[in-house]
Every structure is written in structure tokens, then in C-alpha cells.
Design an enzyme around this catalytic site. Sequence first.
Site, PDB file in Angstrom:
ATOM      1  N   HIS A  66       5.226   5.506  -3.259  1.00  0.00           N
ATOM      2  CA  HIS A  66       4.702   4.143  -3.322  1.00  0.00           C
ATOM      3  C   HIS A  66       3.889   3.947  -4.604  1.00  0.00           C
ATOM      4  CE1 HIS A  66       2.875   0.694  -0.707  1.00  0.00           C
ATOM      5  NE2 HIS A  66       2.766   0.396  -1.996  1.00  0.00           N
ATOM      6  N   HIS A  68       3.324   1.163  -8.045  1.00  0.00           N
ATOM      7  CA  HIS A  68       3.625  -0.121  -8.701  1.00  0.00           C
ATOM      8  C   HIS A  68       3.550   0.108 -10.201  1.00  0.00           C
ATOM      9  CE1 HIS A  68       3.272  -2.507  -4.941  1.00  0.00           C
ATOM     10  NE2 HIS A  68       2.375  -1.583  -4.610  1.00  0.00           N
ATOM     11  N   HIS A 187       5.198  -3.121   4.721  1.00  0.00           N
ATOM     12  CA  HIS A 187       3.782  -3.418   4.455  1.00  0.00           C
ATOM     13  C   HIS A 187       3.312  -4.169   5.699  1.00  0.00           C
ATOM     14  CE1 HIS A 187       0.477  -5.236   1.821  1.00  0.00           C
ATOM     15  NE2 HIS A 187       0.504  -6.046   2.860  1.00  0.00           N
ATOM     16  N   HIS A 240       1.026   2.638   3.604  1.00  0.00           N
ATOM     17  CA  HIS A 240      -0.443   2.679   3.622  1.00  0.00           C
ATOM     18  C   HIS A 240      -1.106   2.391   4.984  1.00  0.00           C
ATOM     19  CE1 HIS A 240       0.493  -1.513   2.814  1.00  0.00           C
ATOM     20  NE2 HIS A 240       0.677  -1.322   1.523  1.00  0.00           N
ATOM     21  N   ASP A 313       0.078   4.239  -3.634  1.00  0.00           N
ATOM     22  CA  ASP A 313      -0.055   2.781  -3.792  1.00  0.00           C
ATOM     23  C   ASP A 313      -0.756   2.455  -5.127  1.00  0.00           C
ATOM     24  OD1 ASP A 313       0.212   0.096  -3.362  1.00  0.00           O
ATOM     25  OD2 ASP A 313      -1.228  -0.042  -1.716  1.00  0.00           O
ATOM     26  N   PRO A 331      -5.934  -7.474  -5.410  1.00  0.00           N
ATOM     27  CA  PRO A 331      -6.050  -6.237  -4.635  1.00  0.00           C
ATOM     28  C   PRO A 331      -5.239  -5.109  -5.264  1.00  0.00           C
ATOM     29  CG  PRO A 331      -4.579  -7.774  -3.530  1.00  0.00           C
ATOM     30  CD  PRO A 331      -5.101  -8.488  -4.749  1.00  0.00           C
TER      31      PRO A 331
HETATM   32  O1  DOR Z   1      -3.629  -3.541  -2.838  1.00  0.00           O
HETATM   33  C1  DOR Z   1      -2.423  -3.700  -2.976  1.00  0.00           C
HETATM   34  N1  DOR Z   1      -1.896  -3.946  -4.188  1.00  0.00           N
HETATM   35  N2  DOR Z   1      -1.639  -3.666  -1.905  1.00  0.00           N
HETATM   36  C2  DOR Z   1      -0.349  -3.997  -1.957  1.00  0.00           C
HETATM   37  O2  DOR Z   1       0.300  -3.951  -0.946  1.00  0.00           O
HETATM   38  C3  DOR Z   1       0.257  -4.444  -3.228  1.00  0.00           C
HETATM   39  C4  DOR Z   1      -0.488  -3.940  -4.372  1.00  0.00           C
HETATM   40  C5  DOR Z   1      -0.154  -4.613  -5.679  1.00  0.00           C
HETATM   41  O3  DOR Z   1       1.031  -4.845  -5.962  1.00  0.00           O
HETATM   42  O4  DOR Z   1      -1.064  -4.862  -6.465  1.00  0.00           O
HETATM   43 ZN    ZN Z   2       1.461  -2.621   0.426  1.00  0.00          ZN
END
Ligand code: DOR
Ligand code: ZN
Length: 440
Positions: A66, A68, A187, A240, A313, A331
Site C-alpha cells: 500500500h 501512494h 478502504h 489500514h 500507506d 490526510p
Molecule cells: O491518509 C490517507 N491518505 N488515507 C488514504 O486512504 C489515502 C491517502 C492519500 O492518498 O493521501
Molecule cells: Zn486508504
Amino acid sequence: MTKHIAGSNPPVLIRGVRLYGEGDALDVLVADGQIAEIGSALKAPEDAEVIEAAGQILLPGFVDLHTHLREPGREYAEDIETGSAAAALGGYTAVFAMANTDPVADSAVVTDHVWNRGQQVGLVDVHPVGAVTVGLKGKQLTEMGLMADGVGQVRMFSDDGLCVDDPLVMRRALEYATGLGVLIAQHAEEPRLTVGAVAHEGPNAAKLGLAGWPRSAEESIVARDAILARDAGARVHICHASTAGTVELLKWAKAQGISITAEVTPHHLLLDDGRLASYDGRNRVNPPLRESSDAVALRQALADGVIDCVATDHAPHAEHEKCCEFSVARPGMLGLQTALSVVAETMVRPGLLTWRGVAKGDERGARRHRRSARSGPAAGGGEPANLTVIDPDATWTVEGDGLASRSDNTPFESMTLPATVTATLLRGKITALDGKSGPR
Ligand code: DOR
Ligand code: ZN
């Protein structure tokens, strides 16, 4: 005597390392992308790079389910190159890049790009995650089959960042995924319970005047999806997991024989909502930091195998998206370069997991995705030499500025944590060494 095939990477001799932190110190010779020999006092071939690793531990390369990486679309926060460097420095040899990019990874055009770009960079295998629904809108299923058949060979699908909240859409997604032999990662967030929510619903958020995100928003979806997976005979993965209640539901679902797995993030293992008092946007994350009793339950669940693995994450955000009012901060938290240390702090030091246990959890998570993890995670004969060397006794102080990510939104800023990654090898090639990443 090992013969080195011309044109491949030079051999690497890792000296004096303990496999999984067990038994005697040994030398490990890597040649032609594989482990060629393990023994004592091995002689280094002439052209070999020697890594002196006395007192250190050899583990299979980590796999992050996980991550990004923000490419395409938000390269100002991270891209596949900077994210790959962070991954290699964190001990990873494979990462799964989430689909909430811009454009969304809901077609093979995008998922193939992610795979190809990762291979071009060459530091870590970047497995694309495909979106479950077109544009992450939760309405219409994507052409998962086309993404699965593309160069990116997508095997995991997720709308992560958003929940597939419509139960009928989720049911169809699970049925379709089962036919294709791919995995849906959810999610878990019932959006009607989190309207405007920015922090864990509890005494802390109430005191600070922050809109609360109840545990039930997560748990109601975990329970629903376990039942949907049961009835569809499907596999489902929970992203998560953040609450003690989710742990109880996972126990229940696994006891019924439901094919459900779950991950926990390093930040949910270590941090709690006591940190919110600073109103520092770096502490904002979805799902939110919970209470310390949740963190304790998550650690125990990981130790017991109720939670299958750790996933970072890793969610890079630029300065202007984080250094602002808490309720408008985006977030997400960086995780790739700090995950090992947080796991050492929360799981290994207190005796909840051995290093073999850490590797097993990682392997358990990765095994679910082996068909797409073209680089198997195991260290052993015939398998690709995807390896991580760690120094369990070293400590370091986290500084966001010094991390390889383009963003610096680590919640662990200024914390001194145990364990460092000293080297990472991808198919026998050194991708990180002594805090520097790069093809060598
Ligand atoms: O805190 C998070 N940020 N939770 C998520 O599910 C997505 C992620 C984001 O892409 O920034
Ligand atoms: Zn998520």
C-alpha cells in the site's frame, strides 16, 4: 567457483550477516541475480562488491502492499522515481502503487505506465493497483480484465482513499474479481458516518473541537465485506485496519473460514490521538490515529497473525497541503523509510515478533500477490536475490528533510528510532547502500 555471466550485475558478497537474525554469522554470495552460495569465510570474486555486515541481519526484501506514489498527476508531491528511492532506502524491493492518481489508474494506459516507469527507474518493482470503479466514483466497475492482461499485470484492485461503499457494487466487484483471480483491497470507511470528520471520535477530538470519525465507520464496512466475501466465495483485503473492533471482526471472519486478510500501518501501531493537541496537520490521516488501546490491540493482532502484514500507506503531500489548518490539511503520512524502524520499536523490541516473524508477516502479505509480484520475495536458491540487510542495533533520528521523498510529511519528525536499512538488493543489484539509493 561461481561463474559470472557477462552483462549482468557484478557479484555482491555480504559478509558476516545472520539470516533472519538467527544462528551464526555467515557470508552470502550473490551472483547473476541469485544467491549463489552461503557459507563461512567465502572468497570474494575479483569483481565483487563487498558489504561488511558484521552484527547485521539479512531478510528477504520487503514488499509494501500500500503505497501512494502520486504519478501521474501530483508529481510535485512524489513521483515514481523519488518514491522508488524512498522504497529502496526503506528496504523494499516491491511496492504496490495505489490507484488514486490523476488520471485515476482505472485503465491499462495508466497501470501500464506505472509498471513501465518503475522498471525504467529500476530501484524497486512498482506493481500498479487498478481502481475498482471508474474514476473512483463508486458506481461503475472498471475493466479489471484489461488491466490484468496489460503489461502492468494488475492483480490488486482498490479505490483506496475512498471506500467502495455501495454494497451492490462491492458485491459485483468481489464476484468479478473472483472470476479473474484478482484481489479487492477495501478502504473501509462508511462515508455517511464520516461526513466532515477529521480526527478519531473520542474525548480528544471533542476537547479540541475536531469533527469525529467513529470506529463504527470502519467496522461496519469490515463486517459487511466479510459477509459479502463469504457469500461470493471471494478474497477480500482490508487496508489500514485501525481499531480494536476491526481486530475482533477479523478474528470472527477468519474463524468462519472467510478468505479475508488485513494490513496495519506503522503509524497506527505507534501513534495515537494524544498527538492531536498540537493541531499539527502532519498528524492528520485516514483512518485517523485512534486511542492507545487500539494501538495495543493492533500490535497483538499482528503478533498473532490476525492482522496479516504491515503496509505503509505512504502518502506524500506537499508543504502547502500539510502546513495549514488541521481541518483542511490533506490526510496522509510518509512511511516507506520509517516502517522498519517503527516495526522494530513496536513489535521486535517488546518481544511481540522476532525478525523471522517480521519477515513472515511480510511474506504472508506478499504471497497473496505473488502472481503479480514477479520478483518473489524469498531469499533462497533459484529465487531472485531480493534482499535487505538491516542493522538492528543502530538508531537514527528522523528528519523529514533528509528523506528521499519529494515531500517531508513524516509524523515521526525528530523521533529517535531503532534499526536501519544498510543495503537493499533487487535481483542481485544493489539499490540502496549506507543511506544512498541508486543503481550501482
Ligand atoms: O491518509 C490517507 N491518505 N488515507 C488514504 O486512504 C489515502 C491517502 C492519500 O492518498 O493521501
Ligand atoms: Zn486508504
